[in-house]
Design a protein around this motif. Structure first.
Motif, mmCIF file in Angstrom:
data_model
loop_
_atom_site.group_PDB
_atom_site.id
_atom_site.type_symbol
_atom_site.label_atom_id
_atom_site.label_comp_id
_atom_site.label_asym_id
_atom_site.label_seq_id
_atom_site.Cartn_x
_atom_site.Cartn_y
_atom_site.Cartn_z
ATOM 1 N N PRO A 61 0.833 -1.209 0.000
ATOM 2 C CA PRO A 61 0.000 0.000 0.000
ATOM 3 C C PRO A 61 0.870 1.262 0.000
ATOM 4 O O PRO A 61 1.984 1.269 0.520
ATOM 5 C CB PRO A 61 -0.791 -0.120 1.300
ATOM 6 N N GLU A 62 0.346 2.331 -0.567
ATOM 7 C CA GLU A 62 1.088 3.586 -0.620
ATOM 8 C C GLU A 62 1.455 4.065 0.784
ATOM 9 O O GLU A 62 2.556 4.597 0.999
ATOM 10 C CB GLU A 62 0.267 4.653 -1.340
ATOM 11 N N SER A 63 0.560 3.877 1.756
ATOM 12 C CA SER A 63 0.842 4.313 3.116
ATOM 13 C C SER A 63 2.050 3.578 3.685
ATOM 14 O O SER A 63 2.802 4.136 4.490
ATOM 15 C CB SER A 63 -0.378 4.074 4.010
ATOM 16 N N TYR A 64 2.259 2.338 3.276
ATOM 17 C CA TYR A 64 3.420 1.564 3.731
ATOM 18 C C TYR A 64 4.691 2.071 3.068
ATOM 19 O O TYR A 64 5.721 2.265 3.723
ATOM 20 C CB TYR A 64 3.196 0.085 3.411
ATOM 21 N N VAL A 65 4.620 2.305 1.774
ATOM 22 C CA VAL A 65 5.781 2.793 1.024
ATOM 23 C C VAL A 65 6.276 4.116 1.593
ATOM 24 O O VAL A 65 7.485 4.373 1.663
ATOM 25 C CB VAL A 65 5.428 2.946 -0.467
ATOM 26 N N ALA A 66 5.349 4.950 2.043
ATOM 27 C CA ALA A 66 5.689 6.290 2.528
ATOM 28 C C ALA A 66 6.687 6.266 3.672
ATOM 29 O O ALA A 66 7.484 7.204 3.825
ATOM 30 C CB ALA A 66 4.418 7.022 2.957
ATOM 31 N N THR A 67 6.689 5.210 4.478
ATOM 32 C CA THR A 67 7.579 5.148 5.643
ATOM 33 C C THR A 67 8.532 3.956 5.613
ATOM 34 O O THR A 67 9.206 3.684 6.600
ATOM 35 C CB THR A 67 6.759 5.084 6.949
ATOM 36 N N SER A 68 8.610 3.262 4.478
ATOM 37 C CA SER A 68 9.368 2.009 4.407
ATOM 38 C C SER A 68 10.870 2.205 4.258
ATOM 39 O O SER A 68 11.650 1.285 4.511
ATOM 40 C CB SER A 68 8.861 1.164 3.233
ATOM 41 N N GLY A 69 11.283 3.382 3.798
ATOM 42 C CA GLY A 69 12.699 3.612 3.547
ATOM 43 C C GLY A 69 13.143 3.242 2.151
ATOM 44 O O GLY A 69 14.312 3.405 1.797
ATOM 45 N N GLY A 70 12.231 2.707 1.343
ATOM 46 C CA GLY A 70 12.570 2.344 -0.032
ATOM 47 C C GLY A 70 12.815 0.855 -0.192
ATOM 48 O O GLY A 70 13.002 0.114 0.763
ATOM 49 N N ILE A 71 12.826 0.411 -1.429
ATOM 50 C CA ILE A 71 12.868 -1.018 -1.729
ATOM 51 C C ILE A 71 14.100 -1.712 -1.170
ATOM 52 O O ILE A 71 14.038 -2.853 -0.723
ATOM 53 C CB ILE A 71 12.752 -1.252 -3.259
ATOM 54 N N PHE A 72 15.242 -1.031 -1.136
ATOM 55 C CA PHE A 72 16.465 -1.689 -0.687
ATOM 56 C C PHE A 72 16.467 -1.918 0.831
ATOM 57 O O PHE A 72 16.926 -2.958 1.306
ATOM 58 C CB PHE A 72 17.694 -0.892 -1.118
ATOM 59 N N LEU A 73 15.939 -0.957 1.591
ATOM 60 C CA LEU A 73 15.886 -1.120 3.044
ATOM 61 C C LEU A 73 14.709 -1.982 3.478
ATOM 62 O O LEU A 73 14.781 -2.652 4.513
ATOM 63 C CB LEU A 73 15.794 0.245 3.731
ATOM 64 N N ASP A 74 13.646 -1.977 2.695
ATOM 65 C CA ASP A 74 12.444 -2.695 3.084
ATOM 66 C C ASP A 74 12.451 -4.151 2.629
ATOM 67 O O ASP A 74 12.114 -5.056 3.395
ATOM 68 C CB ASP A 74 11.210 -1.992 2.509
ATOM 69 N N SER A 75 12.845 -4.396 1.396
ATOM 70 C CA SER A 75 12.719 -5.728 0.809
ATOM 71 C C SER A 75 14.062 -6.356 0.455
ATOM 72 O O SER A 75 14.372 -7.466 0.877
ATOM 73 C CB SER A 75 11.839 -5.651 -0.450
ATOM 74 N N VAL A 76 14.874 -5.634 -0.322
ATOM 75 C CA VAL A 76 16.129 -6.195 -0.821
ATOM 76 C C VAL A 76 17.100 -6.512 0.315
ATOM 77 O O VAL A 76 17.991 -7.357 0.169
ATOM 78 C CB VAL A 76 16.776 -5.240 -1.848
ATOM 79 N N ILE A 77 16.927 -5.881 1.455
ATOM 80 C CA ILE A 77 17.818 -6.140 2.595
ATOM 81 C C ILE A 77 17.821 -7.621 2.976
ATOM 82 O O ILE A 77 18.823 -8.156 3.460
ATOM 83 C CB ILE A 77 17.443 -5.247 3.802
#
Length: 337
Positions: A162-178
Motif C-alpha cells: 500500500p502507498e501508506s506503507y511505502v511512505a515510511t518504508s525507507g525504499g525497496i532496498f531497506l524494506d525488501s532487498v535487505i
C-alpha cells in the motif's frame, strides 16, 4: 530463569508478522510462552493475544509485566530503535524484525544500549532459517562448492505494498532487498561495492517517495565473487524466489515455486499451483528463527544473526540506495554515521 522454565514473551506490534509470531510463541515454540501483546490498534492486539495473553495499552505496561522476560518487536520500522532501547534498559532479551532503523546513527544508538545492558539480541532475517537456504550456506561454508564465484538472488512479490506503507518504508532496498543482501552475506561473505539500477514500472505512486518497484543490484564481494539481486513488486504468478551460487565445483540452487508439490498433467497441458506471498513461503522459517532465539537465550549462547549482521546488511542497503540516487557504483565503506 532456569533451563527448565519457559521464556515469557511480550510482543510489540500485532500486524501480520507480529500476529504470526504471537501465534507461534503461544503454540509451537518449545520453551516459550506468550505473556502479553501490545499494538496501537487494541483490536489487533486482542486478536493476537493467543492463549489468554494480556493485552497492554502501551510499551511501558508490557515491559513492566513481571512475567515478560523477552520482547519480540514487530512494530513499524520507525518505532524499532526506541522500543529496542526501552526493552534493553528493562533487562529484556530482544528479538527485532529487520531493520533496526532506517539510518546508521539510530541503529548504532539502539545497539549500543543493547550492548551496555548485556541482553541477548537477534535481528529477524528469517531466510537464514529456511531449510533450503541453510543447506546452501552449510555446503558453501563446508567447502563443497569450492570457491564461490557468482551469486544470484531473485525475489518478486505478487503485488505492490500500500502507498501508506511505502511512505515510511525507507525504499525497496531497506524494506525488501535487505533480505537478499543478508542472504548474500550469509552464504558468500561481506560485500564491498554495489551498483543499483531501478525503475517505476508497476505503481506510479512510487515516484512520490523517490522509490522504485523494479530493481537490479550488482554485488562485489570482498572475497572476489560477484553477484546480482533482482527484485520486482509485481509477479502475477505469485511469490517468486530463488537463490543460485556458482562455484569452482558446480552450482547450488534453492527455490520453492509451488504451494503443493504436485504437477497436474492433462489435455490442457501441465499445471501447478504457486505460493502467493512470503508469509506462506517462510511460515516454517518464521517459527524456526524464534525457536533458535529461545534456545540461545535459555542456553546462554549469543543469538545469531545479531547486531553485526543488522548493521552490515543495513550498510549495504544504504549503499544501494545511494547508488540508485547518484547513478554510480558505491563502496560500502562510504556508508558511515
Amino acid at each position: 530463569m532456569t533451563h527448565s522454565s519457559s521464556l515469557g514473551f511480550g510482543v510489540l506490534g500485532a500486524g501480520r508478522i507480529g500476529a504470526l509470531h504471537a501465534r507461534n510463541i503461544a503454540g509451537s515454540i518449545d520453551g516459550a510462552r506468550l505473556v502479553a501483546v501490545m499494538d496501537a490498534n487494541p483490536d489487533a492486539a486482542q486478536r493476537a493475544a493467543y492463549g489468554g495473553a494480556a493485552v497492554c495499552d502501551d510499551v511501558d505496561t508490557l515491559l513492566e509485566h513481571p512475567e515478560v522476560e523477552a520482547v519480540l518487536i514487530a512494530s513499524p520500522t520507525t518505532l524499532h530503535a526506541e522500543q529496542i532501547k526501552a526493552a534493553a534498559r528493562a533487562g529484556k532479551a530482544v528479538f527485532c524484525e529487520k531493520p533496526v532503523a532506517l539510518n546508521l546513527k539510530e541503529t548504532y544508538d539502539a545497539l549500543a544500549v543493547v550492548r551496555e545492558a548485556g541482553v541477548p539480541f537477534q535481528i529477524g532475517f528469517n531466510r537464514r532459517f529456511d531449510t533450503g537456504f541453510r543447506e546452501v550456506a552449510r555446503a558453501i561454508h563446508a567447502g563443497e562448492l569450492g570457491r564461490p564465484e557468482m551469486f544470484r538472488s531473485q525475489s518478486s512479490d505478487p503485488t505492490t505494498p500500500p502507498e501508506s506503507y511505502v511512505a515510511t518504508s525507507g525504499g525497496i532496498f531497506l524494506d525488501s532487498v535487505i533480505h537478499d543482501i543478508d542472504v548474500a552475506r550469509f552464504m558468500v561473505g561481506d560485500i564491498k561495492r554495489v551498483t543499483a539500477l531501478g525503475r517505476v514500472l508497476v505503481a506510479d505512486y512510487m515516484n512520490d517517495y523517490g522509490d522504485v518497484d523494479t530493481s537490479i543490484l550488482t554485488l562485489e564481494f570482498t572475497g572476489g565473487a560477484i553477484g546480482v539481486i533482482q527484485n520486482s513488486r509485481r509477479t502475477v504468478h505469485g511469490y517468486d524466489l530463488r537463490v543460485e551460487v556458482h562455484g569452482e565445483r558446480g552450482k547450488l540452487v534453492t527455490e520453492a515455486e509451488r504451494a503443493t508439490q504436485v504437477w497436474k498433467y492433462g489435455e490442457g497441458g501441465i499445471q501447478g499451483d504457486y505460493i502467493y506471498y512470503f508469509i506462506e513461503r517462510f511460515r516454517d522459517a518464521y517459527r524456526a528463527e524464534v525457536q533458535a532465539f529461545v534456545d540461545s537465550v535459555r542456553e546462554g549462547r549469543t543469538p545469531t544473526p545479531g547486531a553485526e549482521d543488522a548493521v552490515e546488511a543495513l550498510r549495504v542497503a544504504l549503499a544501494a540506495t545511494k547508488s540508485l540516487k547518484e547513478k554510480r557504483p558505491v563502496e560500502v565503506s562510504e556508508i558511515t554515521v
